[in-house]
Design a protein around this motif. Structure first.
Motif, mmCIF file in Angstrom:
data_model
loop_
_atom_site.group_PDB
_atom_site.id
_atom_site.type_symbol
_atom_site.label_atom_id
_atom_site.label_comp_id
_atom_site.label_asym_id
_atom_site.label_seq_id
_atom_site.Cartn_x
_atom_site.Cartn_y
_atom_site.Cartn_z
ATOM 1 N N MET A 156 0.814 -1.216 0.000
ATOM 2 C CA MET A 156 0.000 0.000 0.000
ATOM 3 C C MET A 156 0.849 1.268 0.000
ATOM 4 N N GLY A 157 2.147 1.089 0.132
ATOM 5 C CA GLY A 157 3.061 2.215 -0.006
ATOM 6 C C GLY A 157 3.017 3.221 1.125
ATOM 7 N N ILE A 158 2.612 2.786 2.316
ATOM 8 C CA ILE A 158 2.560 3.716 3.449
ATOM 9 C C ILE A 158 3.971 3.889 4.008
ATOM 10 N N LYS A 159 4.488 5.096 3.919
ATOM 11 C CA LYS A 159 5.854 5.377 4.373
ATOM 12 C C LYS A 159 5.891 6.414 5.493
ATOM 13 N N ASN A 160 4.904 7.298 5.488
ATOM 14 C CA ASN A 160 4.887 8.377 6.467
ATOM 15 C C ASN A 160 4.771 7.815 7.883
ATOM 16 N N PRO A 161 5.652 8.209 8.803
ATOM 17 C CA PRO A 161 5.607 7.669 10.179
ATOM 18 C C PRO A 161 4.260 7.840 10.863
ATOM 19 N N SER A 162 3.603 8.991 10.647
ATOM 20 C CA SER A 162 2.312 9.202 11.315
ATOM 21 C C SER A 162 1.251 8.257 10.760
ATOM 22 N N ASP A 163 1.341 7.957 9.455
ATOM 23 C CA ASP A 163 0.404 6.993 8.868
ATOM 24 C C ASP A 163 0.666 5.581 9.404
ATOM 25 N N MET A 164 1.942 5.241 9.586
ATOM 26 C CA MET A 164 2.271 3.928 10.137
ATOM 27 C C MET A 164 1.795 3.809 11.591
ATOM 28 N N VAL A 165 1.805 4.927 12.297
ATOM 29 C CA VAL A 165 1.284 4.914 13.672
ATOM 30 C C VAL A 165 -0.192 4.542 13.661
#
Length: 336
Positions: A156-165
């Protein structure tokens, strides 16, 4: 001497070895069984009687069990022999595969199967089972959790730390943080155990690199715990696999059939079949596991009281089961 012991004796003559069998029931509860550390003392009794020899073969049939048992068991066996081999007639899954990793060679029949070694964990912090929330917890597949995280990152290409949180927050909503901590430890532990078992016979620098890759592959790269590894695929992973000749293959299969007949391996447990038509109840003893050689037979069993529960017509009677674990008993001791 049991029928199994007679076949074991013939295998020993062909292999010029001493053979110990380890069989655990593959049936559904309440007559299932798993590899467990409580078996280790019975192996010690077998090995003490055999003494130090050149070759020991462990004949195994099991769907797996406690991942801590293989390391202790393999080290114990290797103290009593110069060469340790595992004989696999059919299923040697999960923890049984771990045991095979510690062997100098693996002898596999055509139906022989290994499996991935990724564990499932069960703790008091696991989520409740939706069908039985008060009494049962849902086991958590270690690689399922890492698969969820990798799906978010890689697919899904989630790289942003806040999105991973937020991804982790969703996970924590369903699984207690301490259970997730246990998952991480199990993830590291299974690789350590696999590498340590392989290192018992893969001692060179190049072998160490191969062992690392093999451990990672078996723990993660097969993606599905029920994936089955045939004897054709196992050597491609780097395992030393031997195909038995026809005489040995037939004996290994005959031995499996003997245990299958005694333990009803592969058959669904149907309690109604164990109550005679003219009776309302019956008490039976069911075999759960064996540790056997030509000189000693240890059997773990369970006593079941099975009884019919009357129901209003036209409903058939219900069924009740009272269980009593008999544990391990020595039922055969000859020529000691």
């Amino acid at each position: 001497m049991s029928n199994q012991a007679e076949i074991i004796q013939k295998i020993e003559a062909l292999r010029k070895s001493r053979v110990i069998t380890y069989i655990t029931s593959d049936r559904n509860p309440p007559v299932n069984a798993q590899i467990h550390p409580d078996t280790i003392p019975y192996f010690y009794e077998q090995l003490k009687g055999i003494g130090k020899v050149s070759n020991i073969d462990l004949y195994i049939y099991s769907l797996g069990g406690d991942i801590m048992a293989p390391w202790r068991l393999v080290n114990l066996i290797r103290e009593y022999c110069d060469k340790f081999s595992v004989l696999i007639p059919y299923k040697a899954h999960s923890a049984a595969t771990l045991i095979a990793l510690g062997a100098d060679e693996i002898v596999m029949c055509p139906l022989g199967e290994l499996s991935p070694i990724d564990p499932s964990i069960g703790t008091s912090f696991n989520p409740p089972h939706p069908d039985n929330p008060n009494e049962q917890k849902v086991p958590i597949g270690v690689e399922d959790v890492f698969g969820y995280i990798n799906l978010a990152k890689d697919k899904m290409g989630i790289k942003n730390p806040s999105d991973m949180v937020r991804v982790l927050d969703k996970l924590v909503e369903r699984i207690h943080p301490l259970a997730i901590g246990g998952i991480y430890r199990s993830h590291a532990l299974i690789r350590l155990l696999a590498k340590n078992l392989l290192s018992l016979h893969m001692k060179g620098k190049e072998d160490g690199s191969k062992a690392d890759k093999m451990a990672d592959y078996l723990a993660e790269k097969l993606y599905y715990h029920s994936y089955l590894i045939s004897r054709a695929e196992a050597p491609k992973l780097g395992l030393k696999v031997i195909n038995p000749d026809s005489d040995l293959e037939n004996l290994m299969w005959d031995l499996f059939v003997a245990y299958k007949q005694e333990m009803n391996l592969g058959e669904p447990f149907d309690p109604m079949k164990l109550i005679p038509p003219d009776k309302a109840e019956n008490t039976v003893v069911q075999s759960l596991a064996f540790v056997e050689s030509t000189r000693q037979r240890f059997i773990c069993s369970k006593e079941l009281r099975i009884f019919k529960i009357p129901q209003p017509p036209p409903n058939p009677p219900g069924i009740g089961i009272q269980e009593r674990v008999l544990g391990w008993q020595e039922v055969l001791k000859e020529n000691k």
